[in-house]
Write a protein that holds these residues in place. Structure first.
Motif, PDB file in Angstrom:
ATOM      1  N   ASP A  76       0.852  -1.199   0.000  1.00 57.99           N
ATOM      2  CA  ASP A  76       0.000   0.000   0.000  1.00 57.99           C
ATOM      3  C   ASP A  76       0.884   1.244   0.000  1.00 57.99           C
ATOM      4  OD1 ASP A  76      -2.275  -1.470  -0.037  1.00 57.99           O
ATOM      5  OD2 ASP A  76      -2.831  -1.136   2.068  1.00 57.99           O
ATOM      6  N   LYS A  77       0.378   2.279  -0.690  1.00 58.65           N
ATOM      7  CA  LYS A  77       1.174   3.502  -0.844  1.00 58.65           C
ATOM      8  C   LYS A  77       0.399   4.679  -0.279  1.00 58.65           C
ATOM      9  CE  LYS A  77       1.825   2.027  -5.362  1.00 58.65           C
ATOM     10  NZ  LYS A  77       2.251   2.180  -6.746  1.00 58.65           N
ATOM     11  N   VAL A  78       0.995   5.374   0.661  1.00 60.29           N
ATOM     12  CA  VAL A  78       0.290   6.487   1.307  1.00 60.29           C
ATOM     13  C   VAL A  78       1.106   7.771   1.266  1.00 60.29           C
ATOM     14  CG1 VAL A  78      -1.066   5.021   2.847  1.00 60.29           C
ATOM     15  CG2 VAL A  78       1.156   5.854   3.615  1.00 60.29           C
ATOM     16  N   ILE A  79       0.364   8.879   1.291  1.00 61.54           N
ATOM     17  CA  ILE A  79       1.000  10.194   1.297  1.00 61.54           C
ATOM     18  C   ILE A  79       0.474  10.977   2.496  1.00 61.54           C
ATOM     19  CG2 ILE A  79      -0.719  10.929  -0.441  1.00 61.54           C
ATOM     20  CD1 ILE A  79       1.281  13.082  -1.311  1.00 61.54           C
ATOM     21  N   TYR A  80       1.394  11.565   3.255  1.00 56.55           N
ATOM     22  CA  TYR A  80       1.013  12.412   4.386  1.00 56.55           C
ATOM     23  C   TYR A  80       1.473  13.834   4.077  1.00 56.55           C
ATOM     24  CZ  TYR A  80       1.036  14.636   8.929  1.00 56.55           C
ATOM     25  OH  TYR A  80       0.832  15.520   9.969  1.00 56.55           O
ATOM     26  N   ASN A  81       0.507  14.723   3.933  1.00 51.20           N
ATOM     27  CA  ASN A  81       0.787  16.104   3.573  1.00 51.20           C
ATOM     28  C   ASN A  81       0.693  16.961   4.831  1.00 51.20           C
ATOM     29  OD1 ASN A  81       0.602  18.769   2.730  1.00 51.20           O
ATOM     30  ND2 ASN A  81      -0.770  18.326   1.005  1.00 51.20           N
ATOM     31  N   ASN A  82       1.817  17.487   5.284  1.00 50.05           N
ATOM     32  CA  ASN A  82       1.839  18.304   6.498  1.00 50.05           C
ATOM     33  C   ASN A  82       1.694  19.781   6.125  1.00 50.05           C
ATOM     34  OD1 ASN A  82       2.139  19.395   9.015  1.00 50.05           O
ATOM     35  ND2 ASN A  82       4.261  18.715   9.320  1.00 50.05           N
ATOM     36  N   ARG A  83       0.448  20.285   6.145  1.00 48.82           N
ATOM     37  CA  ARG A  83       0.157  21.706   5.960  1.00 48.82           C
ATOM     38  C   ARG A  83       0.594  22.262   4.598  1.00 48.82           C
ATOM     39  NH1 ARG A  83       1.031  20.598  11.278  1.00 48.82           N
ATOM     40  NH2 ARG A  83      -0.277  21.695  12.786  1.00 48.82           N
ATOM     41  N   GLY A  84       0.709  21.383   3.615  1.00 45.45           N
ATOM     42  CA  GLY A  84       1.083  21.848   2.276  1.00 45.45           C
ATOM     43  C   GLY A  84       2.527  22.299   2.162  1.00 45.45           C
TER      44      GLY A  84
END
Ligand code: MN
Ligand code: MN
Length: 463
Positions: A76-84
């Motif tokens: 599985d592939k995930v992306i965590y975007n911290n406040r852009g």
């Protein structure tokens, strides 16, 4: 080979030009990898722009937004975007996260001129912006070159507008003016550090008054009117904005042989880009792999989007918890390549380098055991064991690499995110690309070193 030559080869430690160590095919692969990088560099000049670029690329490659309430399976592939402004890409490995993750951590902010909260003024019928420089710059380098304005403005009603002027063909540019040599006799007596002072980094943005206006500050009024028509903003909106002045040129090949790339902000997008590409190519890895792209490194990694914040360890902890694991165990078993640049030997300024322990452009990625200054102050100093592990990994997988310190002992110094990663009890060492003219508006790197960064990170993720 004579007996003595054999002995030399066996016993001496040498680093050769990468060209001597790779096949013609790999050389071609490296050159074509550089083409994608140049496009990325011309398109992304701020941390927000890198996050947007990486987000789009990740979605196209099957990544989904990370949800701490979910649970994920191998592959599985995930992306965590911290406040852009900071982003983590992760591919879940076959082994439990508690057994540790493999991290490549680069930063995506670069030195530049930030607009002050109250930037706009008129003087002698010019309109100008006041700036406060961001990161370590040689201020004189930022005068008399074409500049662009990037960023975001949050308006009074809470809506925001993105700004990007000076990049497209036909866009106007901006500039910090400098004194002509004819009148610079006094200025030329200043030290190089003071040649241009912080409060002299004022950006020229206009010179025509508002038509039919008899009041004061007509030029400022005209500029504000243009900005209001284009973006719907008023002067007070600058108070809630992040507007950044960056060089207005893109990335180019440098040299008759096109072996080098000149661009703004190789530090540290030259490590961020290959670490993202390596995660995209990681397949179904044994261990969970992360490309961590951080903000704020150039101002000391402080702030909640910098790596002196807990967001990366929270993320790894969440991944461990989803599998019934414990965050502290996952972190303690993890390994990280702190992906950051080092200063390449410059033959024009040989005096600041110690040639046996400095890195050279074209000799592959540089492994920097420790950074810091004055007796290794402010560094994490990788262990012999972790250096040994990275050395074996690179040697066994055809990654061309070298070691390097940042200049001579007591010549200066610097730091990276490595020590903030190490504070989570993660094994970490700096691995990155040698750079000429680091922190200048136009920095230079080698295409082969860029490619070896990609190969090194991919090897670390998958071997
Ligand atoms: Mn850096
Ligand atoms: Mn830097």
């Amino acid at each position: 080979m004579s007996k003595n030559e054999e002995l030399r080869e066996k016993l001496f430690c040498t680093a050769d030009h990468a060209c001597k160590k790779i096949s013609d095919d790999e050389l071609k692969t490296a050159d074509s990898f550089a083409e994608g990088y140049k496009k990325f560099m011309s398109a992304c000049k701020t941390e927000r722009e890198v996050v947007n670029f990486v987000k789009d690329l990740a979605y196209k490659n099957g990544f989904v937004n990370f949800d701490p309430k979910e649970s994920y399976n191998a592959g599985d592939k995930v992306i965590y975007n911290n406040r852009g402004k900071a982003v983590i890409l992760a591919v879940i490995g076959k082994r439990p996260v508690e057994e540790g993750v493999r991290i490549a951590a680069a930063h995506i902010d670069s030195p530049r001129l930030d607009l002050k909260p109250n930037p706009l003024y008129e003087d002698a019928e010019f309109a100008l912006f006041k700036t406060h420089y961001y990161g370590g710059i040689k201020k004189y380098q930022w005068t008399a070159i074409p500049l662009a304005l990037h960023g975001v403005v949050v308006k009074a009603d809470g809506t925001s507008v993105e700004v990007n002027i000076g990049e497209d063909a036909g866009d106007p540019k901006f500039v910090v003016t400098d004194l002509l040599p004819h009148l610079a006799a006094e200025q030329m007596k200043r030290s190089l550090a003071e040649g241009i002072k912080g409060e002299e980094l004022n950006v020229l943005i206009g010179s025509r008054p508002f038509r039919d206006d008899e009041g004061s500050e007509s030029v400022k009024l005209n500029i504000m009117n243009i900005l209001n028509e284009k973006y719907g903003i008023v002067e007070a909106d600058f108070l809630s904005a992040e507007l950044e002045v960056v060089p207005a040129f893109g990335a180019d090949d440098v040299g008759f042989d096109r072996s080098l790339i000149g661009a703004y902000g190789h530090d540290d997008r030259v490590c961020a880009y290959p670490s993202v590409m390596a995660v995209l190519e990681a397949g179904e890895p044994e261990y969970t792999v992360l490309a961590v792209l951080a903000d704020k490194e150039e101002t000391g990694s402080d702030g909640n989007t910098g790596l002196n914040s807990y967001y990366m360890s929270y993320f790894i902890g969440d991944l461990a918890r989803m599998q019934g694991g414990v965050a502290s165990i996952a972190l303690s078993n993890s390994e990280c390549l702190s992906a950051d640049v080092n200063a390449a030997f410059d033959p024009t300024f040989p005096g600041v380098y110690e040639k046996m322990n400095t890195c050279f452009a074209n000799k592959g990625i540089v492994v920097t055991k420790y950074t810091g200054s004055r007796g290794k102050g402010g560094t994490s100093d990788a262990s012999a064991e972790f250096m040994g592990r990275v050395r074996r990994l690179f040697n066994e997988n055809g990654v061309v690499w070298q070691v390097g310190e940042l200049g001579k002992v007591d010549e200066g110094g610097g730091g990276t995110v490595a020590k903030y990663v190490a504070s989570h009890n993660i094994d970490v060492v700096d691995v990155g690309v040698p750079v000429l003219s680091m922190h200048a508006p136009y920095e230079v790197i080698s295409k082969l070193d860029l490619y070896m960064a990609y190969k090194g990170f991919l090897t670390f993720f998958t071997k």
